[in-house]
Design an enzyme around this catalytic site. Structure first.
Site, PDB file in Angstrom:
ATOM      1  N   ASP A  55      55.955  17.098  16.990  1.00 16.63           N
ATOM      2  CA  ASP A  55      54.929  16.071  17.108  1.00 16.63           C
ATOM      3  C   ASP A  55      54.833  15.691  18.588  1.00 16.63           C
ATOM      4  O   ASP A  55      55.739  16.013  19.372  1.00 16.63           O
ATOM      5  CB  ASP A  55      55.317  14.876  16.240  1.00 16.63           C
ATOM      6  CG  ASP A  55      54.383  13.691  16.413  1.00 16.63           C
ATOM      7  OD1 ASP A  55      53.163  13.889  16.284  1.00 16.63           O
ATOM      8  OD2 ASP A  55      54.875  12.583  16.688  1.00 16.63           O
ATOM      9  N   ASP A 109      58.583  11.789  14.441  1.00 13.74           N
ATOM     10  CA  ASP A 109      59.117  10.424  14.478  1.00 13.74           C
ATOM     11  C   ASP A 109      58.658   9.533  13.337  1.00 13.74           C
ATOM     12  O   ASP A 109      59.126   8.400  13.225  1.00 13.74           O
ATOM     13  CB  ASP A 109      58.761   9.760  15.815  1.00 13.74           C
ATOM     14  CG  ASP A 109      57.260   9.518  15.972  1.00 13.74           C
ATOM     15  OD1 ASP A 109      56.479  10.445  15.671  1.00 13.74           O
ATOM     16  OD2 ASP A 109      56.873   8.417  16.395  1.00 13.74           O
ATOM     17  N   ASP A 124      53.087  12.270  20.330  1.00 12.44           N
ATOM     18  CA  ASP A 124      53.323  10.860  20.641  1.00 12.44           C
ATOM     19  C   ASP A 124      54.521  10.320  19.866  1.00 12.44           C
ATOM     20  O   ASP A 124      54.580  10.427  18.639  1.00 12.44           O
ATOM     21  CB  ASP A 124      52.081  10.024  20.305  1.00 12.44           C
ATOM     22  CG  ASP A 124      50.895  10.384  21.165  1.00 12.44           C
ATOM     23  OD1 ASP A 124      50.776   9.835  22.262  1.00 12.44           O
ATOM     24  OD2 ASP A 124      50.085  11.237  20.734  1.00 12.44           O
TER      25      ASP A 124
END
EC number: 3.1.3.18
Length: 221
Positions: free
Chosen positions: A7, A169, A9
């Protein structure tokens, strides 16, 4: 060939400050009070529309879906001009990518950020050439948590599903990995609105120095 799918951001790059700065530019243009980045941390992973919504709610402003859409172009225009003011890779990320490459991994990005924002951001941070594939939120018909973009990233990177892994995240990343049939490693330093221990990932790391051990642990009994 195994692919490490990242991922963007909150996983590879710390982008909270620049995203909230763009939100505040929109809010302040309407006489609203700017919000603190810390108050928006758990909302970043849900995209610009949710950020705008939460910024309006923090100011006691009512909103409708058309209201959000009307403000979106101003948010994106500001963000495109300023998206690397503070945004940088998380500590240890670049070294971890180098180690993975040296150990025979292929690398891919799978983000729900639009191509319009993803590719220029990677170029500005000198990250684009490190990845064999970059999949954005509009690359395929479906975005995460659907498995399609994760599988697409693996295929575009020239890898195989077996042996590949997702690093993210938020629940969106973990669910996308599940849908794609690959294990997932969650990072604790990102933008999940809930503790990552609750996400059901196959491994959890608090620093990129721990990634190698976490990957090795995936093959342990």
């Amino acid at each position: 060939m195994s692919v490490a799918v990242f991922d963007l951001d909150g996983t590879l790059v710390a982008s909270l400050e620049d995203l909230v700065a763009s939100l505040n530019a929109v809010l302040e243009s309407e006489g609203c009070v700017p919000v603190e980045p810390s108050s928006m941390r758990g909302h970043v992973g849900f995209g610009a529309r949710v950020l705008i919504q939460k910024g309006l709610e923090a100011n006691g402003r009512p909103w409708t879906a058309p209201d959000i859409e009307a403000r979106l172009p101003r948010f994106l225009d500001h963000y495109e001009r300023t998206f690397t003011t503070h945004t940088r890779p998380f500590e240890g990320a670049l070294a971890a990518l180098d180690r993975l490459r040296s150990n025979g991994w292929r690398l891919a990005i799978c983000t729900n950020k639009s191509t319009r924002l993803t590719l220029p951001l990677l170029e500005e941070l000198d990250l684009r050439d490190l990845f064999d594939a970059v999949v954005a939120g509009d690359t395929f018909e479906n975005a995460k948590p659907h498995g399609e973009p994760v599988l697409g990233a693996i295929q575009l990177a020239g890898g195989t599903v077996q042996g590949s892994v997702m690093i993210g995240d938020t629940r969106t990343d973990i669910d996308a990995a599940r849908a794609a049939g690959i294990p997932a490693i969650a990072v604790t330093f990102g933008y999940s609105p809930v503790p990552v221990a609750e996400l059901g990932a196959d491994g959890v790391i608090g620093h990129f120095d721990q990634l190698d051990a976490a990957l090795s642990g995936l093959s342990s009994p």
